[in-house]
Scaffold this motif. Structure first.
Motif, PDB file in Angstrom:
ATOM      1  N   THR A  38      -7.171  11.994   1.775  1.00 15.09           N
ATOM      2  CA  THR A  38      -7.099  10.604   2.224  1.00 15.09           C
ATOM      3  C   THR A  38      -7.346   9.655   1.068  1.00 15.09           C
ATOM      4  OG1 THR A  38      -7.817  11.226   4.449  1.00 15.09           O
ATOM      5  CG2 THR A  38      -8.108   8.920   3.812  1.00 15.09           C
ATOM      6  N   THR A  39      -8.327   9.958   0.243  1.00 17.49           N
ATOM      7  CA  THR A  39      -8.608   9.142  -0.938  1.00 17.49           C
ATOM      8  C   THR A  39      -7.399   9.094  -1.865  1.00 17.49           C
ATOM      9  OG1 THR A  39     -10.977   9.650  -0.845  1.00 17.49           O
ATOM     10  CG2 THR A  39     -10.104   8.916  -2.963  1.00 17.49           C
ATOM     11  N   ALA A  40      -6.714  10.219  -2.004  1.00 16.05           N
ATOM     12  CA  ALA A  40      -5.547  10.284  -2.870  1.00 16.05           C
ATOM     13  C   ALA A  40      -4.397   9.421  -2.359  1.00 16.05           C
ATOM     14  CB  ALA A  40      -5.087  11.739  -3.016  1.00 16.05           C
ATOM     15  N   PHE A  41      -4.241   9.335  -1.046  1.00 15.19           N
ATOM     16  CA  PHE A  41      -3.128   8.596  -0.461  1.00 15.19           C
ATOM     17  C   PHE A  41      -3.422   7.114  -0.237  1.00 15.19           C
ATOM     18  CE2 PHE A  41      -0.966  12.557   0.462  1.00 15.19           C
ATOM     19  CZ  PHE A  41       0.371  12.180   0.470  1.00 15.19           C
ATOM     20  N   LEU A  42      -4.691   6.753  -0.135  1.00 17.56           N
ATOM     21  CA  LEU A  42      -5.018   5.374   0.240  1.00 17.56           C
ATOM     22  C   LEU A  42      -4.437   4.313  -0.695  1.00 17.56           C
ATOM     23  CD1 LEU A  42      -8.602   5.477   1.782  1.00 17.56           C
ATOM     24  CD2 LEU A  42      -6.539   4.479   2.785  1.00 17.56           C
ATOM     25  N   PRO A  43      -4.476   4.468  -2.024  1.00 17.20           N
ATOM     26  CA  PRO A  43      -3.863   3.433  -2.868  1.00 17.20           C
ATOM     27  C   PRO A  43      -2.377   3.236  -2.569  1.00 17.20           C
ATOM     28  CG  PRO A  43      -5.269   4.866  -4.178  1.00 17.20           C
ATOM     29  CD  PRO A  43      -5.147   5.510  -2.830  1.00 17.20           C
ATOM     30  N   LEU A  44      -1.661   4.313  -2.295  1.00 17.28           N
ATOM     31  CA  LEU A  44      -0.235   4.221  -1.984  1.00 17.28           C
ATOM     32  C   LEU A  44      -0.021   3.560  -0.626  1.00 17.28           C
ATOM     33  CD1 LEU A  44       0.685   7.815  -3.193  1.00 17.28           C
ATOM     34  CD2 LEU A  44       1.250   5.679  -4.370  1.00 17.28           C
ATOM     35  N   ARG A  80      -2.120   1.530   0.947  1.00 12.67           N
ATOM     36  CA  ARG A  80      -2.531   0.119   0.866  1.00 12.67           C
ATOM     37  C   ARG A  80      -1.453  -0.730   0.213  1.00 12.67           C
ATOM     38  NH1 ARG A  80      -5.752  -1.133  -2.354  1.00 12.67           N
ATOM     39  NH2 ARG A  80      -6.468   0.779  -3.397  1.00 12.67           N
ATOM     40  N   GLN A  81      -0.872  -0.215  -0.857  1.00 13.78           N
ATOM     41  CA  GLN A  81       0.195  -0.957  -1.523  1.00 13.78           C
ATOM     42  C   GLN A  81       1.370  -1.174  -0.576  1.00 13.78           C
ATOM     43  OE1 GLN A  81       2.026   0.981  -4.900  1.00 13.78           O
ATOM     44  NE2 GLN A  81       2.674  -0.962  -5.788  1.00 13.78           N
ATOM     45  N   LYS A  82       1.657  -0.169   0.228  1.00  6.54           N
ATOM     46  CA  LYS A  82       2.782  -0.274   1.163  1.00  6.54           C
ATOM     47  C   LYS A  82       2.524  -1.344   2.213  1.00  6.54           C
ATOM     48  CE  LYS A  82       5.645   2.516   4.217  1.00  6.54           C
ATOM     49  NZ  LYS A  82       6.099   3.886   4.534  1.00  6.54           N
ATOM     50  N   THR A  83       1.334  -1.367   2.773  1.00  7.88           N
ATOM     51  CA  THR A  83       1.060  -2.296   3.874  1.00  7.88           C
ATOM     52  C   THR A  83       0.810  -3.719   3.396  1.00  7.88           C
ATOM     53  OG1 THR A  83      -1.298  -1.709   3.839  1.00  7.88           O
ATOM     54  CG2 THR A  83       0.127  -0.487   5.361  1.00  7.88           C
ATOM     55  N   THR A  84       0.382  -3.879   2.151  1.00  4.85           N
ATOM     56  CA  THR A  84       0.077  -5.229   1.656  1.00  4.85           C
ATOM     57  C   THR A  84       1.249  -5.878   0.936  1.00  4.85           C
ATOM     58  OG1 THR A  84      -0.880  -4.279  -0.359  1.00  4.85           O
ATOM     59  CG2 THR A  84      -2.393  -4.797   1.451  1.00  4.85           C
ATOM     60  N   THR A  85       2.257  -5.105   0.553  1.00  2.87           N
ATOM     61  CA  THR A  85       3.387  -5.665  -0.188  1.00  2.87           C
ATOM     62  C   THR A  85       4.693  -5.619   0.582  1.00  2.87           C
ATOM     63  OG1 THR A  85       3.852  -3.539  -1.267  1.00  2.87           O
ATOM     64  CG2 THR A  85       2.353  -5.062  -2.399  1.00  2.87           C
ATOM     65  N   THR A  86       4.691  -5.004   1.769  1.00  4.99           N
ATOM     66  CA  THR A  86       5.898  -4.933   2.591  1.00  4.99           C
ATOM     67  C   THR A  86       5.550  -5.312   4.021  1.00  4.99           C
ATOM     68  OG1 THR A  86       5.650  -2.626   3.320  1.00  4.99           O
ATOM     69  CG2 THR A  86       6.666  -2.993   1.168  1.00  4.99           C
ATOM     70  N   THR A  87       6.553  -5.305   4.854  1.00  2.00           N
ATOM     71  CA  THR A  87       6.330  -5.585   6.286  1.00  2.00           C
ATOM     72  C   THR A  87       6.149  -4.292   7.066  1.00  2.00           C
ATOM     73  OG1 THR A  87       8.732  -5.594   6.662  1.00  2.00           O
ATOM     74  CG2 THR A  87       7.659  -7.712   6.197  1.00  2.00           C
ATOM     75  N   ALA A  88       5.758  -3.234   6.368  1.00  2.74           N
ATOM     76  CA  ALA A  88       5.605  -1.928   7.019  1.00  2.74           C
ATOM     77  C   ALA A  88       4.615  -2.008   8.167  1.00  2.74           C
ATOM     78  CB  ALA A  88       5.135  -0.892   6.002  1.00  2.74           C
ATOM     79  N   SER A  89       4.974  -1.400   9.278  1.00  4.01           N
ATOM     80  CA  SER A  89       4.078  -1.341  10.428  1.00  4.01           C
ATOM     81  C   SER A  89       3.838   0.115  10.786  1.00  4.01           C
ATOM     82  CB  SER A  89       4.690  -2.074  11.626  1.00  4.01           C
ATOM     83  OG  SER A  89       5.897  -1.445  12.014  1.00  4.01           O
ATOM     84  N   SER A  90       2.830   0.345  11.603  1.00  7.22           N
ATOM     85  CA  SER A  90       2.520   1.681  12.096  1.00  7.22           C
ATOM     86  C   SER A  90       2.198   2.663  10.982  1.00  7.22           C
ATOM     87  CB  SER A  90       3.693   2.219  12.938  1.00  7.22           C
ATOM     88  OG  SER A  90       3.977   1.362  14.008  1.00  7.22           O
ATOM     89  N   THR A  91       1.573   2.192   9.914  1.00  9.91           N
ATOM     90  CA  THR A  91       1.071   3.095   8.886  1.00  9.91           C
ATOM     91  C   THR A  91      -0.241   3.688   9.392  1.00  9.91           C
ATOM     92  OG1 THR A  91       2.102   1.761   7.164  1.00  9.91           O
ATOM     93  CG2 THR A  91       0.369   3.276   6.480  1.00  9.91           C
ATOM     94  N   VAL A  92      -0.301   5.018   9.437  1.00  6.09           N
ATOM     95  CA  VAL A  92      -1.381   5.689  10.158  1.00  6.09           C
ATOM     96  C   VAL A  92      -1.944   6.835   9.327  1.00  6.09           C
ATOM     97  CG1 VAL A  92      -2.016   6.937  12.271  1.00  6.09           C
ATOM     98  CG2 VAL A  92      -0.260   5.144  12.359  1.00  6.09           C
ATOM     99  N   ILE A  93      -3.263   7.007   9.388  1.00 12.15           N
ATOM    100  CA  ILE A  93      -3.928   8.223   8.906  1.00 12.15           C
ATOM    101  C   ILE A  93      -4.496   8.911  10.136  1.00 12.15           C
ATOM    102  CG2 ILE A  93      -5.680   9.203   7.394  1.00 12.15           C
ATOM    103  CD1 ILE A  93      -5.603   6.597   5.791  1.00 12.15           C
ATOM    104  N   ALA A  94      -4.031  10.127  10.412  1.00 12.68           N
ATOM    105  CA  ALA A  94      -4.451  10.869  11.601  1.00 12.68           C
ATOM    106  C   ALA A  94      -5.217  12.121  11.187  1.00 12.68           C
ATOM    107  CB  ALA A  94      -3.241  11.244  12.452  1.00 12.68           C
ATOM    108  N   PHE A  95      -6.088  12.561  12.064  1.00  8.67           N
ATOM    109  CA  PHE A  95      -6.916  13.745  11.814  1.00  8.67           C
ATOM    110  C   PHE A  95      -6.935  14.617  13.062  1.00  8.67           C
ATOM    111  CE2 PHE A  95      -8.500  10.369   9.165  1.00  8.67           C
ATOM    112  CZ  PHE A  95      -8.887  10.955   7.968  1.00  8.67           C
TER     113      PHE A  95
END
Length: 330
Positions: free
Chosen positions: A121-127, A129-144
């Protein structure tokens, strides 16, 4: 028709992970299926039938964070737009008395069930975050994939239950960090009841099957081979399950996979309703967790005087409103 989402799922060679892959592919979603020795162990007929929207990626959840960061960057380029859903599914379990668990065993089960998902999760979070803050991407989810054992630990399963309890606490706190703007990343944990998978298979050698989280089919298939001074207690536990194993594992992996994807699809949808951060799956899980909540409430009320009696003299007592809001699960 909305474009397909890209799911990266850990632990996909069998069990819950494979059920998730199959369901998502049937819905024409993009899937990055990961695991140890994934190319040789993943069903070839599925690969042949889904060349356009399925990718296999080698990923050992016990790897260090630097390695996982490299894998995250590689995964991000496998489909246009990167990853929409990171699904931490891989897990392991075994039956072991607390006293007789070696340091190696404890480290292994916590790495697979807790530290590995945290690092990934730590490895993916920067990617993400960049996706959700710089695009109109919706439904970005981390599931467990967690477990109802996080609420209701059985004897001789302390290490499995405690690692899953820690995972559920981690994801609940994570959700409060990454869900608010500007990040808008949703987090959901599925606390599954008994389900027939190969969760209890060992990880000692790469040639052996990788265990999948979300079930307990292999967990009590046979008693521990080594001698134990806790034989009577262990025998009672194993006997309870082996008398009618299916009664204690009512969950259907395919139905659970469909339910998980359905919940994830509701995240961010207009009018889809609020999705809980921790969701219990399985009728057995629902009943056992309900009992635990009711018993906890009873203990709290019966021992309230003792609990409140430890405050400093002169304080008003109780939790502040902003604190209660910060820890709320609603």
């Amino acid at each position: 028709m909305s474009p397909p989402k890209t799911y990266l799922i850990t632990g996909t060679t069998s069990g819950m992970g494979l059920a998730l892959v199959k369901h998502l592919l049937s819905q024409s979603q993009n899937v990055i299926a990961t695991g140890r020795d994934i190319v040789s162990r993943f069903p070839r007929e599925i690969v042949a039938a889904h060349e356009e929207n399925l990718r296999l990626l080698e990923l050992d959840i016990t790897a260090d964070v630097d390695t996982l960061q490299e894998i995250a960057r590689e995964a991000w380029g496998l489909f246009p737009g990167g990853v929409d859903v990171l699904f931490n599914n891989a897990g392991m379990s075994a039956v072991k008395a607390c006293e007789e668990a070696s340091e190696e065993y404890i480290q292994q089960i916590y790495t697979v069930n807790l530290f590995g998902p945290m690092r990934l999760t730590t490895a993916f979070l920067p990617l993400l975050r960049q996706k959700t803050t710089t695009t109109t991407a919706s439904s970005t989810v981390i599931a467990f994939t967690s477990s109802s054992a996080a609420w209701t630990p059985l004897p001789f399963m302390a290490h499995y239950a405690s690692s899953k309890a820690a995972l559920s606490a981690y994801l609940e706190s994570l959700a409060k960090e990454v869900n608010p703007p500007p990040f808008r990343i949703s987090v959901v944990g599925f606390e599954c009841g008994g389900c027939v998978t190969n969760l209890g298979q060992p990880r000692q050698h790469k040639q052996q099957q990788q265990p999948q989280s979300g079930g307990s089919g292999g967990l009590l298939a046979k008693q521990q081979e080594e001698k134990t001074v806790y034989g009577d207690g262990l025998g009672k536990l194993v006997g309870m399950f082996t008398r009618d194993a299916m009664a204690y594992m009512p969950g259907d992996a395919d139905k659970m996979a469909r339910a998980m994807v359905g919940v994830i699809e509701r995240v961010g949808k207009q009018g889809g309703g609020k999705v809980p951060v921790r969701l219990v799956l399985g009728s057995d899980a629902w009943e056992s967790v309900k009992q635990k909540v009711e018993e906890t409430q009873q203990v709290l009320e019966e021992w309230k005087e003792v609990s409140w009696g430890t405050d400093r003299e002169g304080v008003r007592g109780g939790a502040e409103g902003d604190y209660l809001r910060a820890v709320s699960i609603l």
